[in-house]
Structures are given as structure tokens and as C-alpha cells.
Design an enzyme around this catalytic site. Structure first.
Site, PDB file in Angstrom:
ATOM      1  N   SER A 157      -6.006 -22.853   1.181  1.00  0.00           N
ATOM      2  CA  SER A 157      -6.900 -22.583   0.061  1.00  0.00           C
ATOM      3  C   SER A 157      -7.249 -21.106  -0.070  1.00  0.00           C
ATOM      4  O   SER A 157      -7.572 -20.644  -1.165  1.00  0.00           O
ATOM      5  CB  SER A 157      -8.173 -23.413   0.199  1.00  0.00           C
ATOM      6  OG  SER A 157      -8.746 -23.255   1.487  1.00  0.00           O
ATOM      7  N   GLU A 181      21.448  -5.116 -16.621  1.00  0.00           N
ATOM      8  CA  GLU A 181      21.090  -5.533 -15.268  1.00  0.00           C
ATOM      9  C   GLU A 181      21.769  -4.621 -14.243  1.00  0.00           C
ATOM     10  O   GLU A 181      21.151  -4.197 -13.271  1.00  0.00           O
ATOM     11  CB  GLU A 181      21.498  -6.991 -15.023  1.00  0.00           C
ATOM     12  CG  GLU A 181      20.441  -8.028 -15.345  1.00  0.00           C
ATOM     13  CD  GLU A 181      19.418  -8.198 -14.239  1.00  0.00           C
ATOM     14  OE1 GLU A 181      19.555  -7.575 -13.170  1.00  0.00           O
ATOM     15  OE2 GLU A 181      18.455  -8.970 -14.444  1.00  0.00           O
ATOM     16  N   ASP A 200      13.321 -23.841 -19.967  1.00  0.00           N
ATOM     17  CA  ASP A 200      13.049 -25.034 -19.168  1.00  0.00           C
ATOM     18  C   ASP A 200      14.036 -26.160 -19.447  1.00  0.00           C
ATOM     19  O   ASP A 200      13.842 -27.282 -18.978  1.00  0.00           O
ATOM     20  CB  ASP A 200      11.622 -25.524 -19.421  1.00  0.00           C
ATOM     21  CG  ASP A 200      11.092 -26.356 -18.263  1.00  0.00           C
ATOM     22  OD1 ASP A 200      11.532 -26.114 -17.125  1.00  0.00           O
ATOM     23  OD2 ASP A 200      10.232 -27.236 -18.494  1.00  0.00           O
ATOM     24  N   ASP A 248       8.145 -29.604 -15.880  1.00  0.00           N
ATOM     25  CA  ASP A 248       9.357 -28.909 -15.432  1.00  0.00           C
ATOM     26  C   ASP A 248      10.563 -29.748 -15.830  1.00  0.00           C
ATOM     27  O   ASP A 248      11.096 -30.530 -15.048  1.00  0.00           O
ATOM     28  CB  ASP A 248       9.303 -28.700 -13.922  1.00  0.00           C
ATOM     29  CG  ASP A 248      10.517 -27.961 -13.373  1.00  0.00           C
ATOM     30  OD1 ASP A 248      11.266 -27.370 -14.175  1.00  0.00           O
ATOM     31  OD2 ASP A 248      10.712 -27.979 -12.139  1.00  0.00           O
TER      32      ASP A 248
END
Length: 590
Positions: free
Chosen positions: A269, A251, A214, A190
Site C-alpha cells: 500500500s 524511432e 486496446d 483490457d
């Protein structure tokens, strides 16, 4: 099965290392992250180490019988079918432990006794496999195996004075690889640190929407569009540009004034969708398929979780890409919201961690959620900690369960955190804890995958073995004692009542709070009405989690509850969906 234990509690990288190398020797089985034993010497033992050794040895012994070959050849085969990243470490381990394992198996010791003989199992009373027909006790059988090693100078010297496991040749490289990501809840890759990644595994796009840039922290899934996305796609739904006829942004035209909400889960989990392919422990399958572990690296990087197929955050349409490692229908809360409004594309976050409970969620896990209150869209957030607050492996399990007072304090702290993070008009749903009595009722008499070849290991035998080693994922429910199972359910109901009371009495500025009774019981009931049986919805390896077939049933129950009780939670259909598909296709996919 031991993957499950290691991933269920607070991560210990050091423990993860030993588990990995044990699993490497067992054809790529990988475990994780518990601080239940030390790695400082080969004598360091624990229940988790014992489980790993026992399963490894049993697979090798079963495969030797199936292939009519010697155990040493089967151990080599296990290493050979591993991905290259792990094969060298596997062979290094075989050099150390292989001769003793082979010698003891040739003398007809059980896998339990073999692992006691090489001192990786320290409690001789615990055994997974049936004892020899000679009538010896488990303690006597284990003692004889230890004596066989100690009386063999070659084997005794080989196992004496070893360095730390992760300092063995070649194994160190694998341990270093684990260090790069073990215990992290944020995406490892990241670059702009916005909480999203273009890489799928390592807490990346399999867990939360794929980052479309990114290198720019202002561009991320779920944000309100910058400058209406006239020039670029700032929220990664691939809808951007200007309509030349009206001069308005796409948009505004296609997404403006529509119901746009992201989907988030804070969970354990079950929400992460923990799943170990059962064929990983089936000797017959491994013997017949040299590609059994072809997906192991990617699976490891996702911690044996499958969020891309989970009830909350599944985004892939089917399980074809990973067949046969995971099979079954797919649907999720995110897919329902996205199907209703394609402007929600990629706006999902699965902030679920194996072993999470209310305390650990409040302490750290919730902080890995990425939402900027004044810049992002509202969310539908599920708080789904459905078992770990009553599940542990301690002998005095009741004493280690979360109390109602602790649950209230931790849940309230998480709510206050969410009030500071979530955009206005969000929704938060508390999911009640499950009634885990169904697990023993449905599974105890069935045969576990490790025992399929000889039909010699039932789930009840497995539960007793794990409880003997004090490493059960849930002693309270995975137990032959019905009184203890009932007491565990009573505590789960008490904790659920705390969440229900909070939902009824607490109000917040930025979100409305709801309570949802755990939907698993109703999902199973629906399955049984269709002619199915409860065991078919439970993971076969861990015998504990809802499997892939259960995921869409859980989703259906969630939306049935919403429709009947809180229709305002249901997503509203965007009338522009067809036009979005026509103009933007698959919106960049996932």
C-alpha cells in the site's frame, strides 16, 4: 480509517459489500477487502464492522452539533451529498438503522455505545470516544444502550430478521457494482488482454502506461518497436513514422542507442500510495462543503490508492486535478527516467496491492506484471514490501510475522519468476523494510481527523481502540508498549537482512540485483533539516503511510543512493529530447 484495514489484506468481495454500505451511510466512505467478518446476517459483527459504525455515527452526531440540527437531518444530508450511484443505498440503510441511531444519540449515548446498542460492536470494552462524565465504565455504557434498544419494541422489531445486507432494496445494485472489480490486480478494461488499458481506473492507466490500441495485443507500452514503428506506434510513446530525408524511422533516429528502460514496482500500500482525504472524516469540513465526496467514485475504483502520484509511478505533474482530496509536490522514479529519455513515455507499471507481503506477492500479485521477455525493453524494478511482513492485527502479533526463512523462500521464488519474465539488462532493487517506530513517536499525541471537532480522539486512543478490536493494521508498531515496538523493528531488520544477503550472493542472467536500505528514515531527516516535523510526512487518516509530501523526498533518497553507490542505475539523458518535444509534443499525454 477503516478503509486502510480493509484494503491491507487478501480481498473478500463479501466483506467489501458490507463495508461499502456502512460507508455509504457515512457520506461515501468506502472500505474494502478483508475476510474478517461475515455478511450473512445483520447480527454478524466484527471489529471492522464496529469501526465503520462508530465513525458513521460520530460524523452524524458532530454534524448535528455543528449545524444545530437534529441527527436525522444530518443523516439525510450525508446521503444527499453522495454521488447518485450510492445515494439510494444510503437511504435504504438509514431506513433500517436510522431510528435506533437517532434514539440512542438523543439519549446522549456515545457513538461507541450506539453501535453496541444496535449490535454492530460486540466487544463492549473497546471505545474510541471518551466515556460519559458520569463515571460509568465502557461495559456499563454499552449494556445500557443495548437495553434501551431491546426495551423499545419498535426498534427491536426493526432490527430483527433482516435479510443479508446486500439483499436490502437498492443496496444490492451497489454490491453488484463492486463485484465487477473487487479483488482484481489486472486492468478490468483490457480488451486485448495485454495487461494495459485505455481506461484510467480499475487497475488501468493510473497504474500502468495507457494502451494506445486496446484491440491489438502486439501494441503496448514498453515493447521494442515493431518494424521500427515506421507505420504505427507499437510502444505507445507516440514516436513513429519515417524521416523523408534519410529514410530512417524516427524511432531509430531519436531513440536508437539510447537508454530505454521501463519502471516497475512490486509493492504494497505504500507503493500504491494509499491515501484517504482527511476531510472525509472531518465533520466541520463536511458540514461546510456539499461537494466533499465529488471524486468518490474514481477514488473507489482506485481502491483509495493514488499510483498516479506515487514515488515510483507518478506521471501527473501536480495534484490540481484532485484538489483538495490530495495535495503536495509530485515526483517519481518514472518521471526521472522519462525526463532523461522521452522514448520511455508511458513505460511504467505499479504492481502494488494494499496488504501485500512476500507470500502474497509470490503467490499471485507478481503475475499481473506485464513484460514479454524477448519483445519488450529492460526495466528498473523495485521490490518494495516495506511493512506487512511484520504488520498484523493479531493479539499474538509476533507469531504471525513472516519469518526470515519464509522471507528468503518467497523472495527467492519471486526472483526466479522475474528471471523468467524480465528482458535482459534489467535491474531489480530490493528495498528494505521500514522502521515503523517513527509512527508512534510522531503521531501518538496528535489529534486524529475524526476527533478534530472536539479535540477528543488522539492517535494513541485510536491505536488502543484498534488493538482492543484486534483489527490494528500493525499492532507491533501502533502500540503503547515500547518493548513490542522494538521487537517489531528487530523482526523488520531481520527480514531486511535476508533481502540484503540475497542481493549480495545471488546472480541472474537477465537482471542485476541490488539492495537499498529503506529510504524513509533519511527522507524524514532531510525534511527535519528543512524545518519540518516527521508527522507532516505521515498520512493523517491512517497514521501509517508516507503522504504526498513524502513521495518526492523518497525519490530523492533513492537517486542519491544510486548516485553514491550504483551510478550504473542512473538514467542516461537522451540528446534528442528537445527534438522529440518539437516533433511529437506531449506524445499523446497520459
Amino acid at each position: 480509517f477503516f478503509f486502510f484495514f480493509f484494503f491491507r489484506t487478501k480481498t473478500s468481495v463479501r466483506t467489501m459489500k458490507l463495508l461499502l454500505v456502512l460507508l455509504l451511510a457515512a457520506a461515501g466512505l468506502f472500505g474494502g477487502c478483508h475476510a474478517w467478518f461475515s455478511l450473512d446476517s445483520p447480527e454478524a459483527t466484527s471489529g471492522t464492522t464496529c469501526i465503520g459504525c462508530t465513525l458513521i455515527v460520530s460524523l452524524a452526531e458532530q454534524m448535528a452539533s455543528i449545524d444545530n440540527k437534529t441527527v436525522d437531518k444530518e443523516l439525510e444530508k450525508i446521503c444527499d451529498i453522495l454521488p447518485a450511484k450510492f445515494a439510494g443505498a444510503c437511504r435504504s440503510l438509514l431506513t433500517v438503522f436510522g431510528p435506533a441511531i437517532i434514539s440512542l444519540l438523543e439519549k446522549k449515548y456515545t457513538p461507541d455505545a450506539v453501535c453496541a446498542g444496535i449490535e454492530l460492536c460486540s466487544n463492549p470494552q473497546c471505545h474510541l470516544f471518551p466515556l460519559p462524565s458520569s463515571g460509568v465504565s465502557a461495559v456499563q455504557h454499552a449494556a445500557a444502550a443495548r437495553a434501551a434498544v431491546q426495551n423499545n419494541p419498535s426498534l427491536r422489531l426493526r432490527l430483527r430478521g433482516l435479510p443479508s445486507i446486500c439483499n436490502l432494496p437498492v443496496v444490492k445494485e451497489v454490491c453488484d457494482w463492486i463485484n465487477n472489480f473487487a479483488g482484481k490486480h489486472d486492468p478490468l478494461d483490457d480488451i486485448d488482454h495485454d495487461g494495459f488499458s485505455p481506461v484510467h481506473t480499475l487497475r488501468g492507466a493510473d497504474w500502468r502506461g495507457k494502451d494506445c490500441d486496446d484491440f491489438d495485443v502486439t501494441i503496448r507500452p514498453g515493447r521494442l518497436p515493431l518494424d521500427d514503428d515506421t507505420q504505427a506506434d507499437s510502444n505507445c510513446n507516440a514516436i513513429y513514422g519515417v524521416d523523408p530525408a534519410s529514410g530512417k524511422s524516427y524511432e531509430e533516429i531519436l531513440c536508437g542507442n539510447t537508454d530505454q528502460r521501463g519502471v516497475v514496482v512490486l509493492g504494497d500500500s505504500a507503493s500504491a500510495h494509499f491515501h484517504i482525504p482527511p476531510q472525509y472524516m472531518e465533520a466541520l469540513y463536511i458540514a461546510a462543503h456539499n461537494d466533499t465526496y465529488k471524486n468518490i467514485v474514481e477514488i473507489l475504483e482506485n481502491e483509495f490508492d493514488w499510483p498516479m502520484y506515487s514515488a515510483t509511478s507518478a506521471f501527473l505533474p501536480n495534484t490540481t486535478a484532485f484538489s483538495p482530496d490530495i495535495l503536495g509536490p509530485v515526483n517519481s522514479t518514472y518521471q526521472v527516467f522519462n525526463a532523461a529519455n522521452l522514448c520511455n513515455h508511458r513505460d511504467y507499471q505499479n504492481i502494488a496491492v494494499n496488504g501485500a507481503r512476500a507470500g502474497s506477492m509470490n503467490d499471485s500479485i507478481q503475475s499481473s506484471m506485464s513484460r514479454v521477455q524477448l519483445e519488450d525493453k529492460p526495466v528498473f524494478l523495485m521490490y518494495a514490501l516495506i511493512g506487512n511482513d511484520v504488520c498484523n492485527g493479531h493479539n499474538d502479533t509476533l507469531a504471525h510475522m513472516t519469518t526470515p526463512a519464509e522471507m528468503r523462500a518467497d523472495a527467492m521464488a519471486t526472483l526466479q519468476f522475474l528471471e523468467s519474465k524480465l528482458p535482459a539488462n534489467s535491474s531489480v532493487v530490493f528495498m528494505g523494510l521500514a522502521d515503523g517506530r517513527i509512527l508512534f513517536d510522531a503521531m501518538h499525541a496528535r489529534i486524529h481527523p475524526i476527533g478534530q471537532y472536539r479535540q477528543d480522539v488522539s492517535y494513541e486512543a485510536l491505536y488502543d481502540y484498534l488493538n482492543c478490536l484486534s483489527v490494528s493494521p500493525c499492532r507491533g508498531w501502533l502500540n503503547t508498549d515500547p518493548v513490542l515496538r522494538n521487537l517489531t523493528t528487530q523482526r523488520a531488520q531481520n527480514l531486511s537482512q535476508v533481502l540484503e544477503d540475497l542481493a549480495a550472493n545471488q546472480t541472474f542472467k537477465n537482471f542485476k540485483l541490488y539492495y537499498l536500505p529503506n529510504p524513509l528514515k533519511d527522507a524524514i531527516a532531510q525534511w527535519e533539516k528543512q524545518g519540518g516535523q516527521a508527522w507532516q510526512l505521515i498520512e493523517p487518516v491512517d497514521g501509517f503511510h508516507p503522504n504526498q509530501y513524502a513521495q518526492p523526498l523518497i525519490v530523492a533518497e533513492v537517486f542519491k543512493w544510486a548516485a553514491q553507490n550504483h551510478p550504473e542505475l542512473l538514467p542516461t539523458v537522451n540528446p534528442n529530447n528537445d527534438l522529440i518535444r518539437k516533433m511529437f509534443g506531449d506524445q499523446g499525454g497520459y
